[in-house]
Design a protein around this motif. Structure first.
Motif, PDB file in Angstrom:
ATOM      1  N   VAL A  88       0.831  -1.195   0.000  1.00  0.00           N
ATOM      2  CA  VAL A  88       0.000   0.000   0.000  1.00  0.00           C
ATOM      3  C   VAL A  88       0.873   1.255   0.000  1.00  0.00           C
ATOM      4  CG1 VAL A  88      -1.727   1.313   1.309  1.00  0.00           C
ATOM      5  CG2 VAL A  88      -1.940  -1.181   1.094  1.00  0.00           C
ATOM      6  N   MET A  89       1.965   1.235   0.753  1.00  0.00           N
ATOM      7  CA  MET A  89       2.893   2.363   0.764  1.00  0.00           C
ATOM      8  C   MET A  89       3.421   2.643  -0.632  1.00  0.00           C
ATOM      9  SD  MET A  89       5.147   1.523   4.201  1.00  0.00           S
ATOM     10  CE  MET A  89       6.392   2.770   3.805  1.00  0.00           C
ATOM     11  N   GLY A  90       3.862   1.591  -1.306  1.00  0.00           N
ATOM     12  CA  GLY A  90       4.425   1.764  -2.640  1.00  0.00           C
ATOM     13  C   GLY A  90       3.404   2.182  -3.672  1.00  0.00           C
ATOM     14  N   LEU A  91       2.191   1.643  -3.556  1.00  0.00           N
ATOM     15  CA  LEU A  91       1.155   1.945  -4.545  1.00  0.00           C
ATOM     16  C   LEU A  91       0.705   3.399  -4.465  1.00  0.00           C
ATOM     17  CD1 LEU A  91      -0.782   0.809  -6.717  1.00  0.00           C
ATOM     18  CD2 LEU A  91      -2.388   0.289  -4.864  1.00  0.00           C
ATOM     19  N   TYR A  92       0.575   3.916  -3.237  1.00  0.00           N
ATOM     20  CA  TYR A  92       0.025   5.264  -3.060  1.00  0.00           C
ATOM     21  C   TYR A  92       1.061   6.307  -2.643  1.00  0.00           C
ATOM     22  CZ  TYR A  92      -4.517   2.954  -3.252  1.00  0.00           C
ATOM     23  OH  TYR A  92      -5.616   2.224  -3.646  1.00  0.00           O
ATOM     24  N   GLY A  93       2.316   5.875  -2.451  1.00  0.00           N
ATOM     25  CA  GLY A  93       3.341   6.825  -2.046  1.00  0.00           C
ATOM     26  C   GLY A  93       3.117   7.367  -0.648  1.00  0.00           C
ATOM     27  N   LEU A  94       2.674   6.511   0.254  1.00  0.00           N
ATOM     28  CA  LEU A  94       2.360   6.931   1.614  1.00  0.00           C
ATOM     29  C   LEU A  94       3.451   6.532   2.593  1.00  0.00           C
ATOM     30  CD1 LEU A  94      -1.389   5.792   1.735  1.00  0.00           C
ATOM     31  CD2 LEU A  94      -0.541   8.121   1.405  1.00  0.00           C
ATOM     32  N   ASP A  95       3.474   7.205   3.740  1.00  0.00           N
ATOM     33  CA  ASP A  95       4.347   6.763   4.826  1.00  0.00           C
ATOM     34  C   ASP A  95       3.698   5.566   5.506  1.00  0.00           C
ATOM     35  OD1 ASP A  95       2.787   7.658   7.414  1.00  0.00           O
ATOM     36  OD2 ASP A  95       2.709   9.374   6.052  1.00  0.00           O
ATOM     37  N   LEU A 112      -4.906   3.269   5.977  1.00  0.00           N
ATOM     38  CA  LEU A 112      -5.676   3.021   4.764  1.00  0.00           C
ATOM     39  C   LEU A 112      -5.921   1.527   4.581  1.00  0.00           C
ATOM     40  CD1 LEU A 112      -7.016   4.092   2.209  1.00  0.00           C
ATOM     41  CD2 LEU A 112      -4.758   3.966   1.083  1.00  0.00           C
ATOM     42  N   GLN A 113      -4.918   0.728   4.876  1.00  0.00           N
ATOM     43  CA  GLN A 113      -5.041  -0.720   4.769  1.00  0.00           C
ATOM     44  C   GLN A 113      -6.174  -1.231   5.667  1.00  0.00           C
ATOM     45  OE1 GLN A 113      -1.482  -2.738   5.974  1.00  0.00           O
ATOM     46  NE2 GLN A 113      -2.493  -4.721   6.244  1.00  0.00           N
ATOM     47  N   LYS A 114      -6.230  -0.749   6.900  1.00  0.00           N
ATOM     48  CA  LYS A 114      -7.263  -1.205   7.826  1.00  0.00           C
ATOM     49  C   LYS A 114      -8.642  -0.702   7.409  1.00  0.00           C
ATOM     50  CE  LYS A 114      -4.544  -3.706  10.044  1.00  0.00           C
ATOM     51  NZ  LYS A 114      -4.654  -5.174   9.802  1.00  0.00           N
ATOM     52  N   TYR A 115      -8.690   0.501   6.850  1.00  0.00           N
ATOM     53  CA  TYR A 115      -9.960   0.997   6.319  1.00  0.00           C
ATOM     54  C   TYR A 115     -10.452   0.090   5.197  1.00  0.00           C
ATOM     55  CZ  TYR A 115     -13.045   3.737   3.335  1.00  0.00           C
ATOM     56  OH  TYR A 115     -14.088   4.151   2.545  1.00  0.00           O
ATOM     57  N   PHE A 116      -9.552  -0.248   4.286  1.00  0.00           N
ATOM     58  CA  PHE A 116      -9.898  -1.155   3.186  1.00  0.00           C
ATOM     59  C   PHE A 116     -10.388  -2.501   3.722  1.00  0.00           C
ATOM     60  CE2 PHE A 116      -6.846   0.885  -0.111  1.00  0.00           C
ATOM     61  CZ  PHE A 116      -7.845   1.756  -0.515  1.00  0.00           C
ATOM     62  N   TYR A 117      -9.686  -3.016   4.720  1.00  0.00           N
ATOM     63  CA  TYR A 117     -10.022  -4.323   5.279  1.00  0.00           C
ATOM     64  C   TYR A 117     -11.429  -4.333   5.847  1.00  0.00           C
ATOM     65  CZ  TYR A 117      -9.866  -8.327   8.485  1.00  0.00           C
ATOM     66  OH  TYR A 117     -10.158  -9.474   9.169  1.00  0.00           O
ATOM     67  N   HIS A 118     -11.779  -3.295   6.598  1.00  0.00           N
ATOM     68  CA  HIS A 118     -13.093  -3.255   7.226  1.00  0.00           C
ATOM     69  C   HIS A 118     -14.199  -2.974   6.211  1.00  0.00           C
ATOM     70  CE1 HIS A 118     -12.059  -3.726  11.459  1.00  0.00           C
ATOM     71  NE2 HIS A 118     -10.966  -3.017  11.219  1.00  0.00           N
TER      72      HIS A 118
END
Length: 246
Positions: free
Chosen positions: A50-57, A64-70
């Protein structure tokens, strides 16, 4: 309603195992203990993706990952819907982990081998991941096949269509099957379809997993709860499963 994780718990109206001829097991956090350190590695790899895909820290990617999961049930499903990613590339990346932490589980292997009938793995992960983990545990040869997320057309449990595809693909009568799974919500549909259900919980809280994923929940769709799968198979399943039908 919750209860503290016990070794074994069976509801008064639980479906038993004397009629079962197909044994279905989830993989992650079901067939291996938390100290195998498999899921924390996979979870971390997903965050890195997810970091690499969106350029996030790291912190933002994790949130974001946990938001997606839920919202979507799995991060993979979210990324396929939101960004149309290649699911195979994602799975290869997420499951590129160190398997040296997985120890041979002779007790589990013996118990699974002695189960009468067919044995299958039903996982939201990839076939390659399931086979590598099961091989390290020493139980791979006891399973007929793996039904993975690709076989489910990348629709994850607990969606009903996934279980129906699994049952159809392998010709399984759910009324003669048992499912072992570590997340309570993933047992709702199987129980509705007629399967005996067993919730596998960690003996102590796993800090790398969310609380709802490891709760020993007393609900009508859960027939049995155990915090020691090998012992449960040995003491609660095998003696009953070996009994001849009337």
């Amino acid at each position: 309603m919750l209860l503290s994780p016990e070794t074994h718990f069976t509801t008064p109206d639980a479906r038993g195992f004397s009629h079962v001829d197909t044994w279905v097991f989830d993989l992650d956090n079901t067939l291996y203990p938390s100290d195998a350190r498999v899921w924390p590695q996979v979870d971390e790899r997903i965050t890195l993706y997810v970091m690499g895909l969106y350029g996030l820290d790291g912190l933002s990617a994790r949130a974001l990952q946990k938001y997606f999961y839920h919202r979507y049930g799995t991060t993979l499903k979210a990324l396929m819907v939101e960004d149309g990613i290649d699911p195979h590339a994602f799975l290869d990346f997420a499951h590129d982990i160190d398997h040296s932490t997985i120890l041979l589980d002779e007790a589990l292997g013996t118990a699974i081998e002695q189960l009468p009938g067919r044995k299958l793995i039903l996982t939201n992960g990839s076939r390659r991941h399931a086979e590598r983990v099961a091989d390290k545990l020493g139980i791979l040869d006891h399973f007929e096949d793996v039904f993975d997320i690709a076989a489910a057309d990348f629709v994850p449990k607990p969606e009903r269509i996934t279980y129906e595809r699994f049952l159809d693909r392998h010709g399984v009568d759910p009324r003669r099957a048992a499912l072992f799974e570590d997340i309570a919500r993933n047992l709702v549909v199987p129980h509705d379809l007629g399967m005996a259900t067993v919730l596998v919980v960690p003996p102590t809280p796993d800090p790398f997993r969310e609380q709802f994923e490891q709760e020993a929940v007393k609900e009508p769709h859960i027939d049995h709860i155990t915090s020691d799968l090998a012992a449960f198979l040995r003491s609660c399943v095998l003696p009953v499963a070996r009994e001849p039908e009337a």
